[in-house]
Design a protein around this motif. Structure first.
Motif, PDB file in Angstrom:
ATOM      1  N   GLU A  22      -5.599   0.345   4.437  1.00 29.36           N
ATOM      2  CA  GLU A  22      -6.394  -0.319   3.410  1.00 29.36           C
ATOM      3  C   GLU A  22      -7.535   0.579   2.932  1.00 29.36           C
TER       4      GLU A  22
ATOM      5  N   ARG B 138       0.852  -1.196   0.000  1.00 30.82           N
ATOM      6  CA  ARG B 138       0.000   0.000   0.000  1.00 30.82           C
ATOM      7  C   ARG B 138       0.884   1.241   0.000  1.00 30.82           C
TER       8      ARG B 138
ATOM      9  N   PHE C   6      -6.176   3.331   0.725  1.00 36.83           N
ATOM     10  CA  PHE C   6      -5.743   2.781  -0.553  1.00 36.83           C
ATOM     11  C   PHE C   6      -6.951   2.565  -1.477  1.00 36.83           C
TER      12      PHE C   6
ATOM     13  N   GLU D 245       4.650   0.560   4.505  1.00 33.61           N
ATOM     14  CA  GLU D 245       3.457   0.944   3.768  1.00 33.61           C
ATOM     15  C   GLU D 245       3.084   2.389   4.116  1.00 33.61           C
TER      16      GLU D 245
END
Length: 469
Positions: A157, A116, A160, A153
């Motif tokens: 999530e 990510r 992203f 990262e």
């Protein structure tokens, strides 16, 4: 687009799916369907007005390479054959290596997480645009479950996924079981992910079962749906009424009444009074990409910018812009090359036993590696059931796992089965003469008019030793 309640159609439960009450739609694995004709069960379902959605698993849109035109054409053909309102795939990479890294192509046989990072996001967005331009219907992408996390990262999530939707307009397929898996395995809060992602972009939802072993959650699709997964579904339902919800089951299929019971539990979760639905996600700060002069690729290195600001605070992918001299394209290819190296290093560690890339949890890599080998053995046993029959189930599994430790898959499961049998024959196995003759005949029928001659066996054996070094 209202889909309703559905179930994953699989050949093993085709009759049960047709008989289940209250099924509005089904999802079929795209790669298991032919381009030009459908299984009789799907034909009957379509004649009843049941929508069939093809669900792809092999595009690898999160990979470093642009999508394979042949794979896209196949998915488009299946979409046209089914008359489907949309197609779905995954935010994942499934293969690595090749020309960008000067190494053999490796197949994971599984969906692996993309880092990510802004660089990986730029690559993914361009791949998604290529796919969207090649498909006759809208595309929705699924979040995946993961046993491992990439180091360094830059986005959560939810962030992203939100950036992906903003840049491409792609729809989302949210798997609540995968959100739970990532909660157990990576400490990620499902509620935070749901708050950050654009729930209004959800096309439909997956619900599936799994099991926890030694503190690791395995998203098996072979166990009943658990209360925690239904809890994540309830969290999602409190934010939006999803257009469709689908029960996935891929193995160890239970009786039809158990499938019906799981569907009833899903309906009850969706129907429960949650105090009203929030129509949009909470306002959360939008992440800021790095300065336009540099871009992190997740390996601690910087690359020429792959995003630019349009003056209104909005970020556009650099792949949609060029200076007329091809420099933007060159910068994008440079980013792709770096992503390729990182993904190949990870996949090689998982399937070929090479050293683990820096920053990864070695224990988790070991868990993922063993899980990949076990899945590979199980799938090969399904596509070539004669192998465990000839060798014996325990002997087959032990031999295949030993083979898989040094033989990465490079051309699909059917080729893998043939290569495995060939390696056994080269080694003079199995020891039992009758079993070896049966294996030779099986190999002959599928691979060549004659089994490998002694000279060929010696050459291949020597080559395999060199490759394994």
């Amino acid at each position: 687009m209202k889909l309703g309640i559905g179930i994953g159609w699989r050949p093993e439960i085709a009759d049960a799916v047709e008989a289940l009450p209250g099924i509005d739609w089904v999802e079929a694995v795209a790669e298991n369907l032919c381009d030009d004709h459908l299984p009789a069960s799907l034909v009957r379902l379509r004649e009843r007005g049941v929508t069939v959605v093809p669900h792809g698993v092999s595009l690898g849109l999160g990979g470093a390479d642009r999508p394979d035109p042949a794979r896209l054409a196949g998915l488009a053909a299946r979409a046209a054959l089914l008359g489907t309102p949309l197609v779905t795939e995954h935010i994942a990479f499934v293969r690595a290596g090749g020309a960008r890294t000067g190494s053999p192509v490796l197949e994971a046989g599984h969906l692996l997480p993309v880092p990510r990072t802004w660089a990986a996001l730029d690559v993914l967005c361009e791949n998604v645009r290529v796919a969207q331009d090649s498909l006759p219907v809208p595309l929705a992408l699924e979040n995946i479950a993961a046993l491992i996390s990439w180091p360094d990262e830059e986005l959560t999530e939810g962030q992203f996924l939100a950036e992906l939707v903003d840049r491409t307009g792609v729809r989302l397929l949210i798997d609540v079981a995968n959100l739970h898996t990532n909660h157990v395995n990576r400490g990620e809060d499902p509620a935070r992910a749901l708050d950050e992602l654009p729930v209004e972009a959800i096309a439909y939802v997956h619900v599936a079962g799994g099991v926890e072993r030694d503190g690791v959650w395995h998203d098996t699709h072979a166990h009943p749906v658990t209360a925690p997964v239904l809890g994540v579904l309830a969290e999602l339902r409190s934010r939006i009424a999803p257009p469709g919800v689908l029960l996935e089951r891929d193995d160890d299929f239970p009786p039809a009444d158990e499938l019906a019971g799981e569907l009833d539990a899903i309906r009850a979760t969706l129907d429960a009074d949650r105090g009203g639905v929030r129509p949009v996600r909470k306002e959360t700060p939008r992440p800021t990409p790095p300065a336009a002069t540099s871009q992190s690729d997740g390996d601690g290195e910087t690359e020429a910018a792959t995003s630019q600001t349009d003056g209104n605070g909005e970020t556009e992918a650099a792949t949609s812009q060029t200076d007329g001299n091809g420099e933007t394209e060159a910068a994008t290819d440079a980013v792709r090359d770096r992503v390729a190296v990182a993904q190949t290093s990870l996949l090689s560690a998982l399937v070929a036993g090479t050293p683990a890339p820096e920053g990864f949890d070695h224990r988790r890599l070991g868990v993922q590696s063993r899980a990949l080998a076990a899945k590979r053995a199980d799938v090969v046993a399904k596509v070539a059931p004669e192998l465990p029959e000839i060798l014996g189930r325990r002997a087959y599994r032990d031999a295949f796992l030993a083979y898989a430790r040094s033989r990465p898959m490079s051309a699909g499961y059917r080729r893998d089965a043939l290569d495995f049998a060939e390696q056994l024959l080269i080694a003079g196995r199995p020891a039992d003469d009758a079993a070896r003759r049966r294996l030779t005949h099986w190999w002959q029928d599928r691979a060549a008019p004659l089994p490998p001659r002694r000279t060929a066996r010696l050459i291949r054996a020597a080559r395999s030793v060199l490759v394994g070094r």
